[in-house]
Design an enzyme around this catalytic site. Sequence first.
Site, mmCIF file in Angstrom:
data_model
loop_
_atom_site.group_PDB
_atom_site.id
_atom_site.type_symbol
_atom_site.label_atom_id
_atom_site.label_comp_id
_atom_site.label_asym_id
_atom_site.label_seq_id
_atom_site.Cartn_x
_atom_site.Cartn_y
_atom_site.Cartn_z
ATOM 1 C CD GLU A 1 -2.778 -1.153 -0.020
ATOM 2 O OE1 GLU A 1 -3.127 -0.077 -0.530
ATOM 3 O OE2 GLU A 1 -3.067 -2.257 -0.508
ATOM 4 C CG ASP B 1 -8.943 3.827 -5.709
ATOM 5 O OD1 ASP B 1 -9.514 4.910 -5.462
ATOM 6 O OD2 ASP B 1 -8.625 3.004 -4.829
ATOM 7 C CB THR C 1 -6.824 5.821 -0.407
ATOM 8 O OG1 THR C 1 -7.754 5.368 -1.385
ATOM 9 C CG2 THR C 1 -6.211 4.620 0.295
#
Length: 274
Positions: free
Chosen positions: A59, A77, A82
């Site tokens: 990640e 995305d 995020t």
Amino acid sequence: MAIGALLGSALLAVPVTAHATAAPAPASAPASAAVSAAAVGLDDPAKKDIAMQIVSSAENSSLDWKAQYKYIEDIDDGRGYTAGIIGFCSGTGDMLDLVEYYTQVKPGNVLAKYLPALRKVDGSDSHAGLDPNFTKDWAKAAQDGEFKKAQDHERDRVYFNPAVKQGKSDGVGALGQFIYYDAIVMHGDGTDSTSFRNIRKRALSKAKPPAQGGSETTWLNAFLDARVWAMKQEEAHSDTSRVDTAQRVFLKKGNLNLNTPLDWKVYGDSFHIG
């Protein structure tokens, strides 16, 4: 979205070695020692830290998962922002759940004012009501120990604990539990075809987990096949190296207990845990 990383095998070797060098033991001793070793799951603190490190390598391109509480960006995305140690997303509900929980624990925190906006953008990639200061306030919140605890709490509640519970139910060891965890972090456990439960269902059409009499290695390979299929359904996840050059590597070596040392690659970067 899901996304995040977690870590002791040397300790396991001690009692086994001690038995081997002590006075003659009953024939059943080695077997019981082996069972004891295999029983150490991903929820063992050392194993959990390993898991967090491996997820962080994928990640955040770093083993330093504790540096990721402050992480936040839109990675384009379709999930909005995020952020945090496992990629809580503004568009998938888990970021909203996190900020709601944090606000229960610490009313009036720096992120509480964004709750109305987070409720509105849930299910989309919109930043409406979040920009321009949400990212700065997230980083500010990450300096608060209560916010770090809140991230840990939601990671465990939504992702880690369910993965470990299902893994133990299926009779898989620490590696299998990690494979489940990484899948649920990325795909969630909803009702869509690429969710964790449906990845597992797809694997069940090809093999049986140990709890149903199947081979652990065969089952985990079937699960990873289903996981790769799920990843390829979405462009943002189409690079399957976190499976191909990481989890498959551990599985091919027969490292079902996720013992160190570990060497793997993710997205071209090499990592090592000694």
